[in-house]
Design a protein around this motif. Structure first.
Motif, short mmCIF file in Angstrom:
data_model
loop_
_atom_site.label_atom_id
_atom_site.label_comp_id
_atom_site.label_asym_id
_atom_site.label_seq_id
_atom_site.Cartn_x
_atom_site.Cartn_y
_atom_site.Cartn_z
N LEU A 98 42.68 41.76 47.16
CA LEU A 98 43.19 42.39 45.94
C LEU A 98 44.51 41.80 45.46
O LEU A 98 44.62 41.36 44.31
N VAL A 99 45.52 41.79 46.32
CA VAL A 99 46.85 41.34 45.88
C VAL A 99 46.87 39.83 45.70
O VAL A 99 47.26 39.31 44.64
N GLU A 100 46.47 39.09 46.75
CA GLU A 100 46.50 37.63 46.67
C GLU A 100 45.60 37.12 45.55
O GLU A 100 45.96 36.20 44.81
N GLY A 101 44.43 37.73 45.44
CA GLY A 101 43.50 37.31 44.40
C GLY A 101 44.02 37.58 43.01
O GLY A 101 43.86 36.76 42.10
N ALA A 102 44.66 38.74 42.83
CA ALA A 102 45.20 39.08 41.52
C ALA A 102 46.31 38.12 41.11
O ALA A 102 46.37 37.69 39.96
N VAL A 103 47.18 37.78 42.05
CA VAL A 103 48.28 36.87 41.74
C VAL A 103 47.73 35.48 41.39
O VAL A 103 48.11 34.88 40.38
#
Length: 224
Positions: A98-103
């Motif tokens: 979620l976080v890494e992918g969103a960034v």
């Protein structure tokens, strides 16, 4: 060309909003929409929030959806069943952290990547994901040897900028022998300040792609 939008679907409203906040710091101007929690403010997902979020995030180039848990994926997939064919063709549900992918996706969108390029950037940010093999370059090729000048070298943000923008060119590009359109492959190089990048490109947009990489490297990716 407007950037591809991102929809963050989480069981927690605060978590979704937090991911949007982090991604926005890396890619100002990219449409980022949070769809977290249930309609009554509880923990869970909402069909209505996801449906409204897809509409809000799409400014014309499509939407990449990132989720936190399996049931969030199910909610997003249910929403897609209610979209018409044209709308559905402009939405991708990414299998990404979620976080890494969103960034990674946000930076790729900011750099001008299309829908498939943004989804790919998100999915390659999953820890342990294998980057695709470098493309085979056909003659004639454009090439250059460039020196990294920014303090942190080819870390996540510059890698996403390069991969995202290069995905929009009709070209095959390698950087030190790896796929220049892969965020994970570029990051895995571990190239630091002062190290050289051997960039090679072939295809109709080879010259433009090489010029973009040169411009970014010589400008230190705006990090000086």
């Amino acid at each position: 060309m407007t950037p591809v939008g991102l929809l963050i679907v989480s069981h927690s409203a605060r978590l979704a909003e937090g991911v949007v906040e982090v991604a926005a710091q890396m890619a100002a101007g990219v449409p980022l929409v949070a769809a977290g929690g249930t309609d009554d403010g509880g923990v869970g997902t909402s069909f209505e929030k996801v449906m409204e979020g897809i509409v809000a995030a799409d400014t014309g180039e499509g939407v990449v959806v990132l989720t936190d848990l399996g049931s969030a994926v199910m909610t997003a997939e249910s929403v897609l069943e209610f979209l018409d064919d044209e709308q559905r063709a402009k939405v991708r549900i990414a299998d990404a952290a979620l976080v890494e992918g969103a960034v990674a996706a946000a930076v790729a969108s900011k750099a001008g990547a299309g829908l498939e390029g943004v989804a790919r950037a998100a999915e390659e940010a999953v820890h342990g994901a294998e980057a695709e093999e470098a493309p085979e370059l056909t003659e004639p090729t454009e090439s250059a040897v460039l020196t990294l000048t920014n303090p942190l070298g080819l870390h996540a943000r510059p890698a996403a900028i390069l991969a995202g923008r290069l995905s929009a060119f009709d070209t095959a590009v390698t950087v030190n022998g790896v796929d220049g359109q892969s965020v994970m492959a570029l990051m895995a190089l571990g190239a630091g300040q002062g190290e050289q990048l051997v960039v090679e490109a072939s295809g109709p947009d080879a010259a433009q792609a090489l010029a973009f990489v040169r411009e970014q490297v010589e400008a230190g990716f705006g990090e000086h």
